[in-house]
Design a protein around this motif. Structure first.
Motif: not given
Length: 408
Positions: A358-369
């Motif tokens: 799903k995410p593209k380069k530069g996306t902020l990735i976080v542990p799931p909420l």
């Protein structure tokens, strides 16, 4: 020309596949969206014949756009949405401008978890629950006496596990109630008994007052700060008594809501006291669900659902039966995505039907909420469900998100 209006879509998943299915069925597809990125990426949505920029939270604005389309001679057969919270909005507009085969009243209740619980409160499959109004003075001791710990604390309008919390002790219960009160001070808070047991998802459609279970899907839940579903296994070999009990619950629900036609899915858990309904949603599940059903049974559930919405008979006869498991990938770390590796290796792994990142380069990735923080999935088949699961997990292990530190 015969047209279908869709209110909102995600870039991928069941909602996008529904628009593609409508085009395949020969309909002129119209998308109402307020998503700037979609408007900028218009050329990527080749299955959308007309994309209209409109405030999808403003009924009057959408009414005006529909009236303009009608004046142009467009024959609107139905208005639908496969996205929370637009399913009811689409149904209201369909009542006004088309022949609506759905029930707006039932959809409205189902979109509100508190209203659903109240509506089905006398059913054996409804868990014990309480509502806290914004003005209520809360006694956590009394709440614990009524429901027993652990207790689920949630917002009635939460979707995708965003505001669903598990309180294991008195201090946690007080904290979570305060968190939701601060976040939504005008909203009710729901408390429910926590149900131990295996959880299933039941995909179903109703046609001419008859309910059809399309798929029974075992869910694998990862418990972190939220309940995130990270695995789905389509159950082909469902014991007769197991299926019969689920059919009875489903029949009870559609009878209570007086649903003649429509689509819904149940999240339901097998407790020591029988099946307990976790929630109902008046639409097909999002994400990979349509592709999972297609891999398992050979037909498109969104396509057959659209047929129901335009008054046609769906064909739910399986073209084949295949064991399918989908593994969703989440992150245990926070950071900015630099690159993803392993997609090619994952795609070439045994049994793999699809790999989606799903995410593209530069996306902020976080542990799931929330469920929205699942960043990839692998759909795989096997000669058994255990093999399909092993194939999906093996392929998913190839995928790696490379993150750089995120500075707040």
């Amino acid at each position: 020309m015969k047209a279908i209006i869709f209110i909102s879509t995600n870039k991928s998943g069941s909602s996008r596949e529904a628009i593609k299915a409508a085009e395949k069925l020969g309909y002129y597809t119209i998308l109402f969206t307020n998503n700037e990125k979609q408007l900028q990426q218009r050329k990527e949505y080749i299955e959308v014949h007309k994309m209209i920029s409109v405030n999808t939270n403003n009924l009057e604005e959408m009414r005006e756009e529909i009236s303009i389309l009608l004046l142009k001679g467009i024959d609107i057969k139905t208005i639908v949405s496969f996205i929370d919270p637009y399913v009811h909005v689409a149904s209201i507009l369909c009542d006004e401008f088309c022949h609506n085969y759905n029930s707006s009243v039932a959809i409205k209740i189902m979109e509100d978890k508190e209203e659903t619980r109240k509506f089905l409160k006398d059913k054996a499959y409804t868990p014990k629950f309480l509502s806290i109004n914004p003005s209520d003075v809360v006694s956590t001791k009394s709440l614990i006496e009524q429901l027993n710990l652990p207790i689920i604390v949630k917002s009635p309008k939460s979707t995708g596990s965003k505001d669903v919390l598990l309180a294991r002790g008195k201090a946690q219960l007080e904290k979570y109630i305060q968190i939701l009160r601060s976040k939504n001070p005008e909203e009710t808070i729901m408390l429910e008994e926590y149900i131990e047991g295996e959880q299933c998802l039941v995909e179903a459609v109703i046609y001419n007052k008859r309910a059809h279970i399309v798929g029974i899907i075992e869910q694998e839940i990862t418990k972190g700060k939220r309940f995130i579903i990270t695995g789905y296994g389509v159950l082909l070999d469902v014991p007769d008594n197991f299926k019969k009990e689920l059919e009875e619950v489903l029949h009870s629900i559609i009878t209570a809501f007086e649903i003649e036609n429509g689509a819904l899915h149940l999240e339901i858990r097998l407790s020591k006291n029988g099946w307990k309904l976790i929630e109902i949603n008046p639409r097909i599940s999002g994400g990979a669900m349509n592709k999972m059903i297609q891999a398992a049974y050979g037909f498109s559930l969104v396509e057959e659902t659209l047929k129901i919405f335009v008054g046609e008979q769906p064909n739910l006869t399986p073209k084949h039966k295949q064991h399918v498991f989908t593994k969703y990938i989440i992150s245990s770390q926070k950071g900015i995505l630099e690159k993803v590796t392993g997609k090619g290796r994952a795609s070439k792994s045994p049994g793999v039907v699809e790999v989606y990142i799903k995410p593209k380069k530069g996306t902020l990735i976080v542990p799931p909420l929330s469920m929205g923080h699942r960043y990839a999935y692998v759909i795989a088949t096997g000669s058994s469900l255990a093999e399909a699961k092993m194939n999906a997990n093996t392929a998913a292990a190839e995928i790696e998100f490379h993150l750089k530190a995120y500075e707040n």
